[in-house]
Write a protein that holds these residues in place. Structure first.
Motif, PDB file in Angstrom:
ATOM      1  N   VAL A  68     -56.662 -90.657-106.528  1.00 43.21           N
ATOM      2  CA  VAL A  68     -57.747 -91.416-106.094  1.00 43.21           C
ATOM      3  C   VAL A  68     -57.280 -93.306-105.320  1.00 43.21           C
ATOM      4  CG1 VAL A  68     -59.938 -93.069-106.042  1.00 43.21           C
ATOM      5  CG2 VAL A  68     -59.797 -90.625-106.724  1.00 43.21           C
ATOM      6  N   THR A  69     -56.212 -93.469-106.818  1.00 48.88           N
ATOM      7  CA  THR A  69     -55.459 -95.352-106.269  1.00 48.88           C
ATOM      8  C   THR A  69     -54.581 -94.593-106.487  1.00 48.88           C
ATOM      9  OG1 THR A  69     -55.613 -95.331-108.892  1.00 48.88           O
ATOM     10  CG2 THR A  69     -57.280 -96.394-107.370  1.00 48.88           C
ATOM     11  N   PHE A  70     -53.449 -95.554-105.654  1.00 52.55           N
ATOM     12  CA  PHE A  70     -52.134 -95.370-105.517  1.00 52.55           C
ATOM     13  C   PHE A  70     -51.361 -95.827-106.926  1.00 52.55           C
ATOM     14  CE2 PHE A  70     -47.790 -97.088-103.988  1.00 52.55           C
ATOM     15  CZ  PHE A  70     -46.994 -95.592-104.117  1.00 52.55           C
ATOM     16  N   SER A  71     -52.307 -97.193-107.244  1.00 51.55           N
ATOM     17  CA  SER A  71     -51.423 -97.761-108.364  1.00 51.55           C
ATOM     18  C   SER A  71     -51.311 -96.991-110.212  1.00 51.55           C
ATOM     19  CB  SER A  71     -52.095 -99.154-109.404  1.00 51.55           C
ATOM     20  OG  SER A  71     -53.523 -98.620-109.080  1.00 51.55           O
ATOM     21  N   PHE A  72     -52.290 -95.551-109.764  1.00 47.03           N
ATOM     22  CA  PHE A  72     -52.197 -94.867-110.878  1.00 47.03           C
ATOM     23  C   PHE A  72     -51.169 -93.719-110.387  1.00 47.03           C
ATOM     24  CE2 PHE A  72     -56.061 -97.247-112.958  1.00 47.03           C
ATOM     25  CZ  PHE A  72     -55.567 -95.673-113.931  1.00 47.03           C
ATOM     26  N   HIS A  73     -51.002 -93.498-109.583  1.00 51.08           N
ATOM     27  CA  HIS A  73     -50.418 -92.639-108.835  1.00 51.08           C
ATOM     28  C   HIS A  73     -48.994 -93.127-109.666  1.00 51.08           C
ATOM     29  CE1 HIS A  73     -47.462 -90.322-106.877  1.00 51.08           C
ATOM     30  NE2 HIS A  73     -46.832 -91.358-106.547  1.00 51.08           N
ATOM     31  N   MET A  74     -48.800 -94.396-109.596  1.00 52.19           N
ATOM     32  CA  MET A  74     -46.927 -94.518-110.065  1.00 52.19           C
ATOM     33  C   MET A  74     -47.020 -95.359-111.520  1.00 52.19           C
ATOM     34  SD  MET A  74     -44.902 -95.165-108.047  1.00 52.19           S
ATOM     35  CE  MET A  74     -44.827 -95.264-106.176  1.00 52.19           C
ATOM     36  N   ILE A  75     -47.832 -95.019-111.841  1.00 47.19           N
ATOM     37  CA  ILE A  75     -48.372 -95.322-113.975  1.00 47.19           C
ATOM     38  C   ILE A  75     -48.469 -93.736-113.726  1.00 47.19           C
ATOM     39  CG2 ILE A  75     -49.987 -95.610-115.467  1.00 47.19           C
ATOM     40  CD1 ILE A  75     -51.058 -97.889-114.238  1.00 47.19           C
ATOM     41  N   GLN A  76     -48.618 -92.740-113.263  1.00 49.92           N
ATOM     42  CA  GLN A  76     -48.233 -91.456-113.703  1.00 49.92           C
ATOM     43  C   GLN A  76     -47.335 -90.761-114.026  1.00 49.92           C
ATOM     44  OE1 GLN A  76     -49.860 -88.681-110.774  1.00 49.92           O
ATOM     45  NE2 GLN A  76     -50.020 -86.959-112.678  1.00 49.92           N
ATOM     46  N   LEU A  80     -44.377 -90.239-116.605  1.00 56.83           N
ATOM     47  CA  LEU A  80     -43.877 -88.726-116.439  1.00 56.83           C
ATOM     48  C   LEU A  80     -42.295 -89.135-116.973  1.00 56.83           C
ATOM     49  CD1 LEU A  80     -44.747 -85.575-116.179  1.00 56.83           C
ATOM     50  CD2 LEU A  80     -44.641 -85.734-113.431  1.00 56.83           C
ATOM     51  N   LEU A  81     -41.977 -89.273-115.664  1.00 57.08           N
ATOM     52  CA  LEU A  81     -40.129 -89.499-115.780  1.00 57.08           C
ATOM     53  C   LEU A  81     -39.349 -90.817-115.926  1.00 57.08           C
ATOM     54  CD1 LEU A  81     -40.777 -89.334-111.407  1.00 57.08           C
ATOM     55  CD2 LEU A  81     -40.478 -87.780-113.045  1.00 57.08           C
ATOM     56  N   LEU A  82     -39.783 -91.632-116.549  1.00 52.65           N
ATOM     57  CA  LEU A  82     -39.111 -93.252-117.538  1.00 52.65           C
ATOM     58  C   LEU A  82     -39.135 -92.468-118.629  1.00 52.65           C
ATOM     59  CD1 LEU A  82     -39.177 -95.598-114.585  1.00 52.65           C
ATOM     60  CD2 LEU A  82     -37.199 -93.690-114.863  1.00 52.65           C
ATOM     61  N   LEU A 185     -31.169 -98.262-107.353  1.00 46.05           N
ATOM     62  CA  LEU A 185     -31.321 -97.690-105.884  1.00 46.05           C
ATOM     63  C   LEU A 185     -33.310 -97.161-106.403  1.00 46.05           C
ATOM     64  CD1 LEU A 185     -29.172 -94.557-107.353  1.00 46.05           C
ATOM     65  CD2 LEU A 185     -28.958 -95.395-104.747  1.00 46.05           C
ATOM     66  N   ILE A 186     -33.646 -98.110-106.669  1.00 48.08           N
ATOM     67  CA  ILE A 186     -35.444 -97.697-106.213  1.00 48.08           C
ATOM     68  C   ILE A 186     -36.133 -98.839-105.807  1.00 48.08           C
ATOM     69  CG2 ILE A 186     -36.242 -99.242-108.424  1.00 48.08           C
ATOM     70  CD1 ILE A 186     -37.426 -96.165-107.449  1.00 48.08           C
ATOM     71  N   ILE A 187     -35.035-100.434-105.841  1.00 47.43           N
ATOM     72  CA  ILE A 187     -35.906-101.807-104.852  1.00 47.43           C
ATOM     73  C   ILE A 187     -35.607-101.407-103.650  1.00 47.43           C
ATOM     74  CG2 ILE A 187     -34.674-103.579-104.956  1.00 47.43           C
ATOM     75  CD1 ILE A 187     -33.140-103.995-106.688  1.00 47.43           C
ATOM     76  N   PRO A 188     -35.467-100.296-102.715  1.00 45.02           N
ATOM     77  CA  PRO A 188     -35.511-100.021-101.174  1.00 45.02           C
ATOM     78  C   PRO A 188     -37.079 -99.813-100.912  1.00 45.02           C
ATOM     79  CG  PRO A 188     -33.031 -99.201-101.420  1.00 45.02           C
ATOM     80  CD  PRO A 188     -33.815 -99.764-103.025  1.00 45.02           C
ATOM     81  N   LEU A 189     -37.050 -98.700-101.680  1.00 43.58           N
ATOM     82  CA  LEU A 189     -38.894 -97.882-102.175  1.00 43.58           C
ATOM     83  C   LEU A 189     -40.099 -98.823-102.478  1.00 43.58           C
ATOM     84  CD1 LEU A 189     -40.297 -96.033-101.057  1.00 43.58           C
ATOM     85  CD2 LEU A 189     -40.414 -94.851-103.679  1.00 43.58           C
ATOM     86  N   ILE A 249     -41.058-100.817-109.605  1.00 41.28           N
ATOM     87  CA  ILE A 249     -40.065-101.533-110.173  1.00 41.28           C
ATOM     88  C   ILE A 249     -39.943-102.391-111.495  1.00 41.28           C
ATOM     89  CG2 ILE A 249     -41.066-103.517-109.412  1.00 41.28           C
ATOM     90  CD1 ILE A 249     -37.378-102.456-108.685  1.00 41.28           C
ATOM     91  N   SER A 250     -41.229-102.290-112.203  1.00 43.78           N
ATOM     92  CA  SER A 250     -40.785-103.057-113.571  1.00 43.78           C
ATOM     93  C   SER A 250     -40.937-102.283-114.396  1.00 43.78           C
ATOM     94  CB  SER A 250     -42.916-103.517-114.092  1.00 43.78           C
ATOM     95  OG  SER A 250     -42.830-104.527-113.087  1.00 43.78           O
ATOM     96  N   GLY A 251     -41.119-100.928-114.161  1.00 44.97           N
ATOM     97  CA  GLY A 251     -40.764 -99.555-115.262  1.00 44.97           C
ATOM     98  C   GLY A 251     -39.837 -99.301-115.241  1.00 44.97           C
ATOM     99  N   HIS A 252     -38.878 -99.023-113.829  1.00 46.77           N
ATOM    100  CA  HIS A 252     -37.562 -98.770-113.876  1.00 46.77           C
ATOM    101  C   HIS A 252     -36.843 -99.923-114.459  1.00 46.77           C
ATOM    102  CE1 HIS A 252     -37.738 -95.429-111.478  1.00 46.77           C
ATOM    103  NE2 HIS A 252     -36.577 -94.965-111.778  1.00 46.77           N
ATOM    104  N   ALA A 253     -36.833-101.694-114.425  1.00 48.04           N
ATOM    105  CA  ALA A 253     -36.139-102.518-115.091  1.00 48.04           C
ATOM    106  C   ALA A 253     -36.902-102.404-116.525  1.00 48.04           C
ATOM    107  CB  ALA A 253     -36.867-103.817-114.126  1.00 48.04           C
ATOM    108  N   VAL A 254     -37.417-102.528-117.071  1.00 44.84           N
ATOM    109  CA  VAL A 254     -37.587-102.639-118.545  1.00 44.84           C
ATOM    110  C   VAL A 254     -37.243-101.327-118.925  1.00 44.84           C
ATOM    111  CG1 VAL A 254     -39.904-102.483-120.926  1.00 44.84           C
ATOM    112  CG2 VAL A 254     -39.786-104.139-118.168  1.00 44.84           C
TER     113      VAL A 254
END
Length: 269
Positions: A68-76, A80-82, A185-189, A249-254
């Motif tokens: 439903v929301t893009f922010s929760f897609h990124m939280i997911q 899942l990945l980090l 590598l995640i900065i461009p996105l 980007i915050s998830g990657h940085a942390v």
């Protein structure tokens, strides 16, 4: 969020299939896999925490909100990945991991797939491809294809983490550079999401596509009026896109920044 979740029944918000899978894997880990001398309680807690994280990402309301929301897609995806892969890798029983490379075909495959350049290319190639707007909209409206792609990304994330967490894979300096490469590598996105003047994904703005994306999540979806789905789009999609990019980007940085700091301290000691 609470208002949105109240629109769905219990079985829609909580995926029993994912829960059974997680419980099955926990039982195999605890009772069927042989325990070695280095398999401590700490490793068990880490592995089970990883499986719990897997359930939270795929089997709880986080999964519905991600549609439903893009922010929760990124939280997911951050979970899942980090978060989940390193917990599973560090917590997995060492004796089993040591036996896997002894199988010649598996050894060659792992050696190639966990090459830092290959693992980076594979993961970020799949990640960027997944978030290419036409592909993202297509995958999101297909229930099974979406899960398939998420599990494919999860497998790529396991390969991405192995060079960092395997003791003999990379030297300390190489691990530092590898972590830095993951952040860069995640900065461009992130910049695309931050600087875009319009919403990139139709699935978060079009009621018809949102209906298709939730079709398999709601047992009696075809009996619901369009007003039901219209109530699920109260968010500014452009703002959601910026928030989602910031979470990414915050998830990657942390996560990778934390690994860099830990490796630096280990090197000093």
């Amino acid at each position: 969020m609470e208002v949105i979740l109240n629109q769905f029944d219990f079985t829609t918000k909580w995926n029993g299939g994912i829960l059974l899978l997680v419980l099955f894997l926990i039982n195999i880990y605890l009772f069927l896999l042989p325990k070695g001398k280095e398999d401590s309680i700490k490793k068990t807690i880490l592995f089970i925490s990883g499986l719990v994280g897997l359930f939270i990402a795929l089997g709880t309301p986080v999964n519905i909100l991600g549609r439903v929301t893009f922010s929760f897609h990124m939280i997911q995806l951050v979970m899942l990945l980090l978060v989940v892969p390193p917990l599973l890798i560090v917590g997995f029983k060492k004796g089993i991991l040591e036996k896997i490379p002894s199988i010649a075909p598996v050894q060659k495959g792992l050696y190639w797939l966990t090459n830092p350049f290959i693992s980076l290319f594979l993961f970020y190639g799949m990640f960027y491809l997944y978030h290419h707007p036409p592909i993202f909209d297509y995958v999101k409206v297909d229930y099974y294809l979406n899960y398939f792609y998420l599990f494919a990304l999860f497998f790529a994330a396991i390969l991405l983490w192995l060079p960092l967490l395997s003791k003999n894979a990379l030297m300390a300096k190489a691990k530092q550079r590898y972590c830095l490469a993951n952040i860069i590598l995640i900065i461009p996105l992130f910049l695309i999401y931050l600087l875009s003047k319009e919403s990139l994904y139709t699935v978060y703005t079009d009621i018809g596509m949102l209906t298709a994306a939730l079709e398999y999540c709601i047992p009696d979806w075809d009996t619901l009026p369009k007003e039901f789905f219209a109530e699920l789009l109260p968010f500014n999609p452009l703002n959601e896109q910026k928030i989602g990019g910031s979470i990414l980007i915050s998830g990657h940085a942390v996560v990778f920044g934390g690994v860099m700091i830990k490796n630096f301290r280990v090197k000093e000691n």
